[in-house]
Design a protein around this motif. Structure first.
Motif: not given
Ligand SMILES: [Zn+2]
Length: 277
Positions: A87-94, A133-138
């Motif tokens: 959910d970090f990728h879906r909810e937090a990152l945006p 994870i790679r998308e977040a790092a990028a």
């Protein structure tokens, strides 16, 4: 003019809130009391934005506390996420992107959704994949280690401790092609042996759970964090980020108290320890 330079006494005190999140999910999705509902998380980021906070990664904070190369912003905050929930990728990152905030995600490598032959332990929920994870790092998010199988590091044998800290660092560095100098101790538990082993393996900073603000002069392998949980109300959140933590907000957080390790040892003999950070 009084002719005095910026002595240690006259320099403003630098205190930085390091916030610790886990899942960003509602009651319908998880029973964890550490999960923060997406609406609450959005309100918390909006509050940080409106109050003029600038987010740093844990590595960025370490640089800023050391005085270089990162400058300490006027109102610094560090936003961290433990375990590597999807959910970090879906909810937090945006939302982080929307406000221009960076963050640090501490990944338990054995739990990565597509860990393949490296999968280990029982995943506590839907976890991030390597692509996520790679998308977040990028996107500028720092990826830190959170051990390989999420044990209580202060309770395991030296050889297993080395493995836990080495495997997670190497898998992340190989998978991302980046250095991984940051660590968060599972459950926040560490002791002098754990911190020395982390230092020997090449971690330069590590997060515990301290429920006080981070400031210069603290052990960089024991950076304190402030727990944000489902029950954290807006007024409490405001107290936390302003450093007014002397209120009884954290009465229930005994994770770092001396003697609690003994309680945990006893409990694990009796029949297991509840999952936490
Ligand atoms: Zn954890």
């Amino acid at each position: 003019m009084n002719g005095r330079g910026a002595t240690a006494a006259s320099r403003p005190k630098v205190e930085v809130p390091i916030l610790m999140y886990h899942e960003i999910a509602g009651r319908q999705d998880t029973a964890s009391r550490l999960a923060v509902p997406p609406g609450s998380f959005a309100a918390q980021l909006r509050h940080l934005h409106e109050a003029g906070f600038t987010a740093l990664t844990v590595s960025g904070l370490a640089s800023a506390l050391a005085g270089a190369p990162v400058q300490m912003p006027t109102r610094p905050v560090v936003i961290t996420f433990d375990d590597g929930f999807a959910d970090f990728h879906r909810e937090a990152l945006p939302l982080l992107r929307h406000y221009g905030f960076t963050a640090t995600v501490f990944v338990t490598t054995g739990w990565i959704a597509d860990a393949g032959p490296h999968a280990a332990g029982r995943r506590p929920g839907r976890m991030l994949s390597w692509n996520q994870i790679r998308e977040a790092a990028a996107a500028g998010v720092e990826i830190g280690a959170h051990s390989h199988q999420h044990p209580q590091l202060d309770q395991i044998a030296p050889s297993r401790l080395r493995d836990e800290l080495t495997i997670s660092k190497e898998l992340l560095e190989d998978g991302l092609g980046l250095a991984v100098p940051s660590l968060a101790y599972p459950f926040g538990y560490s002791n002098a042996r754990v911190r020395q082993t982390a230092r020997d393996i090449g971690y330069t900073h590590a997060c515990a759970v301290g429920n006080v603000m981070a400031s210069p002069g603290r052990d960089s392998l024991a950076l304190p964090r402030l727990t944000i949980r489902r029950s954290t109300r807006p007024t409490t959140f405001d107290c936390i980020v302003r450093g007014r933590t002397e209120t009884m907000i954290f009465l229930k957080d005994r994770s770092l108290t001396k003697g609690y390790a003994l309680v945990r040892r006893t409990r694990s003999v009796i029949g297991g320890v509840s999952r936490g950070a």
